[in-house]
Design a protein around this motif. Sequence first.
Motif, mmCIF file in Angstrom:
data_model
loop_
_atom_site.group_PDB
_atom_site.id
_atom_site.type_symbol
_atom_site.label_atom_id
_atom_site.label_comp_id
_atom_site.label_asym_id
_atom_site.label_seq_id
_atom_site.Cartn_x
_atom_site.Cartn_y
_atom_site.Cartn_z
ATOM 1 N N TYR A 17 0.834 -1.211 0.000
ATOM 2 C CA TYR A 17 0.000 0.000 0.000
ATOM 3 C C TYR A 17 0.868 1.261 0.000
ATOM 4 N N LEU A 18 1.922 1.266 0.792
ATOM 5 C CA LEU A 18 2.791 2.435 0.863
ATOM 6 C C LEU A 18 3.521 2.661 -0.457
ATOM 7 N N LEU A 19 3.905 1.583 -1.121
ATOM 8 C CA LEU A 19 4.536 1.721 -2.436
ATOM 9 C C LEU A 19 3.541 2.255 -3.465
ATOM 10 N N LEU A 20 2.303 1.785 -3.396
ATOM 11 C CA LEU A 20 1.268 2.294 -4.300
ATOM 12 C C LEU A 20 1.040 3.785 -4.067
ATOM 13 N N GLU A 21 1.023 4.195 -2.809
ATOM 14 C CA GLU A 21 0.866 5.618 -2.498
ATOM 15 C C GLU A 21 2.038 6.424 -3.033
ATOM 16 N N THR A 22 3.244 5.894 -2.871
ATOM 17 C CA THR A 22 4.431 6.578 -3.387
ATOM 18 C C THR A 22 4.376 6.707 -4.900
ATOM 19 N N MET A 23 3.966 5.636 -5.579
ATOM 20 C CA MET A 23 3.888 5.665 -7.039
ATOM 21 C C MET A 23 2.813 6.651 -7.509
ATOM 22 N N CYS A 24 1.697 6.714 -6.787
ATOM 23 C CA CYS A 24 0.635 7.661 -7.158
ATOM 24 C C CYS A 24 1.104 9.101 -6.992
ATOM 25 N N ILE A 25 1.836 9.369 -5.919
ATOM 26 C CA ILE A 25 2.385 10.719 -5.717
ATOM 27 C C ILE A 25 3.309 11.081 -6.873
ATOM 28 N N ALA A 26 4.191 10.155 -7.232
ATOM 29 C CA ALA A 26 5.132 10.421 -8.317
ATOM 30 C C ALA A 26 4.411 10.584 -9.646
ATOM 31 N N PHE A 27 3.425 9.723 -9.914
ATOM 32 C CA PHE A 27 2.726 9.764 -11.197
ATOM 33 C C PHE A 27 1.908 11.048 -11.354
ATOM 34 N N LEU A 28 1.086 11.352 -10.344
ATOM 35 C CA LEU A 28 0.258 12.555 -10.432
ATOM 36 C C LEU A 28 1.115 13.813 -10.424
ATOM 37 N N GLY A 29 2.185 13.803 -9.638
ATOM 38 C CA GLY A 29 3.083 14.953 -9.647
ATOM 39 C C GLY A 29 3.728 15.162 -11.007
#
Length: 269
Positions: free
Chosen positions: A75-87
């Motif tokens: 879950y934490l990796l998914l959150e990190t990837m979403c932050i990077a992708f949307l950013g």
Amino acid sequence: MNDAVRRQMEKEPKKWIYKVMVALIVVALLVWSGTTVKLDSMQGSGFAIAKNIISGIFHPDLDLLLNFTKTGVAYLLLETMCIAFLGTIVGAIIAIPLAFISATNIMPKWITLIGRFIIIAIRTIPTFVYALMFIRVTGGGPFTGLLTMSLCSVGMVSKMYIEAIEDLDTRILESLDASGCNTFQKIRYGILPQLFSDFISTIIYRFDMNLRDATVLGLVGAGGIGAPLMFAMSSYRWNEVGAILTGLIVLILIVEFISTKIRVKLARG
């Protein structure tokens, strides 16, 4: 070997003395630099801690690694990837108008100076400083990481966009202009086809960078997996550190594989 070739080789300057001198200088610099390294602080406890770190990394906590709740690595990796992708996406969109007003081949010089000044100002401030400023405004969490990634992406992406725009083949635009095409048609058929692959490649490259930066931003409370990683290291829970690093390695390998495939597809058409 014929005589002409041998004579020519004999006339070549002897560079072995120069190479030996360079090698000796490099060795001397390495030895001189090594004198500043002090190992007095490396006592028995230091080696024991290093052993625990290595052991923990190579023996990750599988319960944490395979935990699919909100506290698990997945879950934490998914959150990190979403932050990077949307950013990356937000930054790439903001960078488009900045890049066009900063391109010297399509805008007057005084406008390009303003655009480039804005881009340079954005790129000058380090990522950590942006994160700390946004934390004061919005508090900690993923939204802070998103804002930081977006603003940090604008600087680099804009610069690479400008290079792609300035490399446009103007002959195509002249041909479309001679054919009576309007501005929208020239953008649609003359500019976008030339820029699409370069822009997408730039976005993918920036996403790779943001994925790593998003992990570091978590250390200051900007969401993602950085904060749990910091807490695990501070508490000397090296098995949890190993689990988090294992998840990061797997995620980055997957992203790298997919991005490489996309880049190859773009390069080959």
